[in-house]
Design an enzyme around this catalytic site. Sequence first.
Site, PDB file in Angstrom:
ATOM      1  N   TYR A 111      54.547  14.231  69.669  1.00 21.82           N
ATOM      2  CA  TYR A 111      55.547  13.567  68.826  1.00 21.82           C
ATOM      3  C   TYR A 111      54.907  13.080  67.525  1.00 21.82           C
ATOM      4  CZ  TYR A 111      58.252   9.660  67.028  1.00 21.82           C
ATOM      5  OH  TYR A 111      58.906   8.790  66.187  1.00 21.82           O
TER       6      TYR A 111
ATOM      7  N   SER B  55      56.559   7.547  61.545  1.00 24.29           N
ATOM      8  CA  SER B  55      56.273   6.588  62.608  1.00 24.29           C
ATOM      9  C   SER B  55      54.844   6.078  62.523  1.00 24.29           C
ATOM     10  CB  SER B  55      56.474   7.302  63.947  1.00 24.29           C
ATOM     11  OG  SER B  55      55.904   6.555  64.983  1.00 24.29           O
TER      12      SER B  55
ATOM     13  N   LYS C 276      55.271  14.227  63.361  1.00 22.08           N
ATOM     14  CA  LYS C 276      55.566  13.331  62.231  1.00 22.08           C
ATOM     15  C   LYS C 276      54.544  13.519  61.115  1.00 22.08           C
ATOM     16  CE  LYS C 276      59.269  11.194  63.668  1.00 22.08           C
ATOM     17  NZ  LYS C 276      60.546  11.350  62.957  1.00 22.08           N
TER      18      LYS C 276
END
Length: 306
Positions: free
Chosen positions: A117, A93, A121
């Site tokens: 989050y 991302s 990643k």
Amino acid sequence: NLCNGHEAALERVQGITNCELQFMNADILDSNTLDKVFNNFKPEAVIHFAGLKAVSESVADPLKYYEVNVGGSISLLKTMSKAKCNNIVFSSSATVYGDPQYLPYDEEHSTNPVNPYGRTKLMIENIINDWITTDSKRRGTILRYFNPVGAHESGQIGEEPIGTPNNLMPYIAQVADGRREYLNIFGNDYDTADGTGARDYIHVVDLALAHIGALNQNKLNKFEILNVGAGKSTTVLELLKKFEETSGVTINFKYLPRRDGDLAAFWADSSKAFEKIDWQPERNIKKICEDTWCWHKLNPTGYGPK
Ligand code: UDP
């Protein structure tokens, strides 16, 4: 494991592609089942999408995100090692970049994710890099997604989040189709053209095609990081207006304060992907709105009950 998905979508994929699809409902943390899947299917490559993706949830429950995203990826790589499956394409991302030092972001931009989050990643990217280093046959391609939106143009498959949508596009669509009264716009005092947040929206089909490109590896290095965005920024109000034009429906909205952790604006320099995987996004914001609206009109309650 369908925790945010619908098996009906897979049936529809079979209809669109006229291909039989073999599906196993399993959790990525369940190593025994993963081993069995790999023994049965003997995959040459893995496209790894199995992760949780809501920023606010990751702030509220970080351990769940580290467990599922990071732990799940380790579990997958262990199984791949055992099965001698050497090629992984990973959905990462643009969140890994954090506060823009310059725009557009290119792959050389520093990484400093600002929420759990994004940190999962980045950790997984690094784990894959370490994993491929231990065997000359292994390859890893990291696709850093910008903001995927839209639906398949058949109107057969699209986004149907379970519960209240976190993301802008499904929220706008649910206001347009009458399921929600108005859109909350998080912030109108950003330093952007109209004060609302700006993002790089990419049609899901263009994004899907980038994965095909990434599997045709001839120009790719053993480990490669590629931005996958359209290279244009669109504000919340611009997207809302385009959706109104497409649907003919007025979308009511209210301004709320900025959402925690949101950046004002970012977009991609995807020129590396253009060159390395012979790929270009071809579907603009108008097409994104048309396909999203078609999906919603044909499926007013999404895929129906699970
Ligand atoms: N946004 C909004 N209302 C919503 C959801 C999102 O105003 O209900 C804004 C958000 O502040 C950001 C943009 O829309 O500027 C895109 O947010 P989204 O959650 O879709 O993607 P993100 O870039 O956060 O991953």
